[in-house]
Scaffold this active site. Sequence first.
Site, PDB file in Angstrom:
ATOM      1  N   VAL A  77       0.673  -1.146  -0.091  1.00  0.00           N
ATOM      2  CA  VAL A  77      -0.066   0.141   0.114  1.00  0.00           C
ATOM      3  C   VAL A  77       0.894   1.538  -0.095  1.00  0.00           C
ATOM      4  O   VAL A  77       0.396   2.302  -0.149  1.00  0.00           O
ATOM      5  CB  VAL A  77      -1.042   0.051   1.282  1.00  0.00           C
ATOM      6  CG1 VAL A  77      -2.076  -1.227   1.264  1.00  0.00           C
ATOM      7  CG2 VAL A  77      -0.464   0.131   2.450  1.00  0.00           C
ATOM      8  N   ASN A  88      -7.551  -2.115   6.018  1.00  0.00           N
ATOM      9  CA  ASN A  88      -7.055  -2.710   7.259  1.00  0.00           C
ATOM     10  C   ASN A  88      -5.369  -2.806   7.459  1.00  0.00           C
ATOM     11  O   ASN A  88      -4.992  -2.631   8.749  1.00  0.00           O
ATOM     12  CB  ASN A  88      -7.552  -4.352   7.481  1.00  0.00           C
ATOM     13  CG  ASN A  88      -6.758  -4.932   8.686  1.00  0.00           C
ATOM     14  OD1 ASN A  88      -7.250  -4.728   9.590  1.00  0.00           O
ATOM     15  ND2 ASN A  88      -5.899  -5.843   8.021  1.00  0.00           N
ATOM     16  N   SER A  99      -8.962   2.895  15.263  1.00  0.00           N
ATOM     17  CA  SER A  99      -8.351   2.554  16.766  1.00  0.00           C
ATOM     18  C   SER A  99      -8.693   3.195  17.680  1.00  0.00           C
ATOM     19  O   SER A  99      -9.347   4.326  17.572  1.00  0.00           O
ATOM     20  CB  SER A  99      -6.689   2.730  16.361  1.00  0.00           C
ATOM     21  OG  SER A  99      -6.176   2.551  17.769  1.00  0.00           O
ATOM     22  N   TYR A 111       1.117   7.002  15.012  1.00  0.00           N
ATOM     23  CA  TYR A 111       0.067   6.308  14.716  1.00  0.00           C
ATOM     24  C   TYR A 111      -1.326   6.865  15.069  1.00  0.00           C
ATOM     25  O   TYR A 111      -2.297   6.796  14.366  1.00  0.00           O
ATOM     26  CB  TYR A 111       0.058   5.066  15.706  1.00  0.00           C
ATOM     27  CG  TYR A 111      -0.754   3.981  15.578  1.00  0.00           C
ATOM     28  CD1 TYR A 111      -0.722   3.034  14.575  1.00  0.00           C
ATOM     29  CD2 TYR A 111      -1.854   3.594  16.413  1.00  0.00           C
ATOM     30  CE1 TYR A 111      -1.719   1.918  14.623  1.00  0.00           C
ATOM     31  CE2 TYR A 111      -2.687   2.672  16.594  1.00  0.00           C
ATOM     32  CZ  TYR A 111      -2.663   1.769  15.411  1.00  0.00           C
ATOM     33  OH  TYR A 111      -3.467   0.668  15.440  1.00  0.00           O
ATOM     34  N   ALA A 127      -1.797  10.269  14.782  1.00  0.00           N
ATOM     35  CA  ALA A 127      -2.126  11.193  13.911  1.00  0.00           C
ATOM     36  C   ALA A 127      -3.057  10.544  12.693  1.00  0.00           C
ATOM     37  O   ALA A 127      -3.725  11.039  12.078  1.00  0.00           O
ATOM     38  CB  ALA A 127      -0.795  11.730  13.273  1.00  0.00           C
ATOM     39  N   LYS A 160      -4.583   7.327  12.713  1.00  0.00           N
ATOM     40  CA  LYS A 160      -5.767   6.828  13.141  1.00  0.00           C
ATOM     41  C   LYS A 160      -6.850   7.948  13.299  1.00  0.00           C
ATOM     42  O   LYS A 160      -7.942   7.643  13.208  1.00  0.00           O
ATOM     43  CB  LYS A 160      -5.502   6.031  14.051  1.00  0.00           C
ATOM     44  CG  LYS A 160      -4.864   4.702  13.935  1.00  0.00           C
ATOM     45  CD  LYS A 160      -5.236   3.884  12.785  1.00  0.00           C
ATOM     46  CE  LYS A 160      -5.030   2.230  12.828  1.00  0.00           C
ATOM     47  NZ  LYS A 160      -5.485   1.546  11.529  1.00  0.00           N
ATOM     48  N   ILE A 216      -7.166  -5.646  21.067  1.00  0.00           N
ATOM     49  CA  ILE A 216      -7.417  -6.892  20.303  1.00  0.00           C
ATOM     50  C   ILE A 216      -6.141  -7.811  20.556  1.00  0.00           C
ATOM     51  O   ILE A 216      -4.988  -7.307  20.260  1.00  0.00           O
ATOM     52  CB  ILE A 216      -8.041  -6.624  18.960  1.00  0.00           C
ATOM     53  CG1 ILE A 216      -9.253  -5.716  18.918  1.00  0.00           C
ATOM     54  CG2 ILE A 216      -8.424  -8.150  18.387  1.00  0.00           C
ATOM     55  CD1 ILE A 216     -10.345  -6.177  19.622  1.00  0.00           C
TER      56      ILE A 216
HETATM   57  P1  NDP Z   1      -0.768  -7.378  11.916  1.00  0.00           P
HETATM   58  O1  NDP Z   1       0.196  -6.671  12.199  1.00  0.00           O
HETATM   59  O2  NDP Z   1      -1.223  -8.952  12.146  1.00  0.00           O
HETATM   60  O3  NDP Z   1      -1.838  -6.748  10.490  1.00  0.00           O
HETATM   61  C1  NDP Z   1      -1.236  -5.623   9.849  1.00  0.00           C
HETATM   62  C2  NDP Z   1      -1.366  -6.259   8.508  1.00  0.00           C
HETATM   63  O4  NDP Z   1      -1.093  -5.176   7.581  1.00  0.00           O
HETATM   64  C3  NDP Z   1      -0.516  -7.242   7.930  1.00  0.00           C
HETATM   65  O5  NDP Z   1      -1.017  -8.368   7.390  1.00  0.00           O
HETATM   66  C4  NDP Z   1       0.608  -6.613   6.961  1.00  0.00           C
HETATM   67  O6  NDP Z   1       1.090  -7.685   6.089  1.00  0.00           O
HETATM   68  C5  NDP Z   1      -0.270  -5.266   6.271  1.00  0.00           C
HETATM   69  N1  NDP Z   1       0.528  -4.378   5.833  1.00  0.00           N
HETATM   70  C6  NDP Z   1       1.294  -3.525   6.745  1.00  0.00           C
HETATM   71  N2  NDP Z   1       2.060  -2.716   5.924  1.00  0.00           N
HETATM   72  C7  NDP Z   1       1.495  -2.963   4.611  1.00  0.00           C
HETATM   73  C8  NDP Z   1       1.896  -2.380   3.375  1.00  0.00           C
HETATM   74  N3  NDP Z   1       2.783  -1.505   3.104  1.00  0.00           N
HETATM   75  N4  NDP Z   1       1.308  -3.011   2.430  1.00  0.00           N
HETATM   76  C9  NDP Z   1       0.504  -4.052   2.396  1.00  0.00           C
HETATM   77  N5  NDP Z   1      -0.176  -4.660   3.753  1.00  0.00           N
HETATM   78  C10 NDP Z   1       0.571  -4.020   4.801  1.00  0.00           C
HETATM   79  O7  NDP Z   1      -1.761  -6.409  12.988  1.00  0.00           O
HETATM   80  P2  NDP Z   1      -3.531  -6.282  13.336  1.00  0.00           P
HETATM   81  O8  NDP Z   1      -4.027  -7.358  12.880  1.00  0.00           O
HETATM   82  O9  NDP Z   1      -3.401  -5.949  14.604  1.00  0.00           O
HETATM   83  O10 NDP Z   1      -3.883  -4.776  12.675  1.00  0.00           O
HETATM   84  C11 NDP Z   1      -4.593  -4.704  11.529  1.00  0.00           C
HETATM   85  C12 NDP Z   1      -5.283  -3.376  11.439  1.00  0.00           C
HETATM   86  O11 NDP Z   1      -5.833  -3.015  12.845  1.00  0.00           O
HETATM   87  C13 NDP Z   1      -4.121  -2.123  11.575  1.00  0.00           C
HETATM   88  O12 NDP Z   1      -4.681  -1.168  10.703  1.00  0.00           O
HETATM   89  C14 NDP Z   1      -4.028  -1.775  12.915  1.00  0.00           C
HETATM   90  O13 NDP Z   1      -3.544  -0.353  13.201  1.00  0.00           O
HETATM   91  C15 NDP Z   1      -5.615  -1.960  13.403  1.00  0.00           C
HETATM   92  N6  NDP Z   1      -5.565  -2.216  14.888  1.00  0.00           N
HETATM   93  C16 NDP Z   1      -5.130  -3.105  15.502  1.00  0.00           C
HETATM   94  C17 NDP Z   1      -5.618  -3.141  17.165  1.00  0.00           C
HETATM   95  C18 NDP Z   1      -5.041  -4.342  17.798  1.00  0.00           C
HETATM   96  O14 NDP Z   1      -5.269  -4.061  19.024  1.00  0.00           O
HETATM   97  N7  NDP Z   1      -4.489  -5.220  17.331  1.00  0.00           N
HETATM   98  C19 NDP Z   1      -6.316  -2.346  17.596  1.00  0.00           C
HETATM   99  C20 NDP Z   1      -6.626  -1.221  16.769  1.00  0.00           C
HETATM  100  C21 NDP Z   1      -6.452  -1.049  15.518  1.00  0.00           C
HETATM  101  P3  NDP Z   1       2.443  -7.432   5.396  1.00  0.00           P
HETATM  102  O15 NDP Z   1       3.599  -7.050   6.508  1.00  0.00           O
HETATM  103  O16 NDP Z   1       2.553  -8.864   4.930  1.00  0.00           O
HETATM  104  O17 NDP Z   1       2.394  -6.539   4.381  1.00  0.00           O
END
Ligand code: NDP
Length: 255
Positions: free
Chosen positions: A67, A93, A145, A158, A160, A162, A191
């Site tokens: 992305v 996401n 978030s 982060y 900023a 979100k 989570i």
């Molecule tokens: P993960 O680290 O498991 O998920 C993040 C995902 O984003 C990975 O699959 C990663 O895949 C992908 N990603 C990161 N950078 C890129 C990129 N440049 N291009 C494409 N894909 C990308 O964490 P979570 O599941 O916890 O997070 C998912 C979302 O939920 C995020 O937006 C996070 O901010 C949000 N969130 C999470 C919370 C929590 O408590 N866990 C709370 C609130 C929000 P890859 O590295 O292979 O690219």
Amino acid sequence: MMKHSEAFSLNGSLALVTGGGTGIGRAITDALVEAGARVVVAARRKEPLLETAQAYPGKVFAYEYDVTKPEEAPRFLSRLEQEVGIPTILVNNAGIHLKKKAEEVSAEEFRRVPDTHIVGAHALSAAIIPLLRKAGGGSILYIASMASLFGIPYVVAYSAAKSAMLGVVRTLAVEYGGENIRVNAIAPGWIETEMSRKAMEGDPERKRKVLSRTPLGRFGSPEDIGWAAVYLLSPAARFITGTCLAVDGGISIGF
Ligand code: NDP
């Protein structure tokens, strides 16, 4: 009146979920498939994507996509249109975290965070809107978030990103509501995923604080976000746009 099974069904839809192979994104993928959708999962690492696609043969399709290369979004969506079909659901996401004292965050480090959450997500939203128009409507969901709502220490970039996300959601919702395109966000509470585990690591005080102010008294599971996503993307939520649904065990109203 719509039947219950129809109201919450995503039968026949194709969704694009960024980061759909891990954590919350994987749970969203699982729930969308369970609700009848086919799903394209897109991220940088091949393995989690392939593993997810293999779990749902013919229903989940893995695409490597970064992305942070927003100029590739239109080409990526044309490719999906040709190879899988027109997605009428986009779940922005994909995300990265940065936990550091604000005074130690360099401009370069800071930029990387909104580049992923905001600029990268926007490129996909902008590229999918003409396709949604062609399909007669659709839905975009952003994963926000608690940092969109609270002042949380050590996550300045982060927060900023979100917080900006909620402005994006409101703007797109009013700009495209007349074209039957709904735009919403989910703000997950704490989570249990790899990302949150790292953010909590070596910080038992933070963990205690989170639990003590969560009325339901526990962390959430990725599946909790998956089902909320199904709801917001389904016909049951057809009159909901521009909103941010907190799925947080009550922490955002806790004391
Ligand atoms: P993960 O680290 O498991 O998920 C993040 C995902 O984003 C990975 O699959 C990663 O895949 C992908 N990603 C990161 N950078 C890129 C990129 N440049 N291009 C494409 N894909 C990308 O964490 P979570 O599941 O916890 O997070 C998912 C979302 O939920 C995020 O937006 C996070 O901010 C949000 N969130 C999470 C919370 C929590 O408590 N866990 C709370 C609130 C929000 P890859 O590295 O292979 O690219």
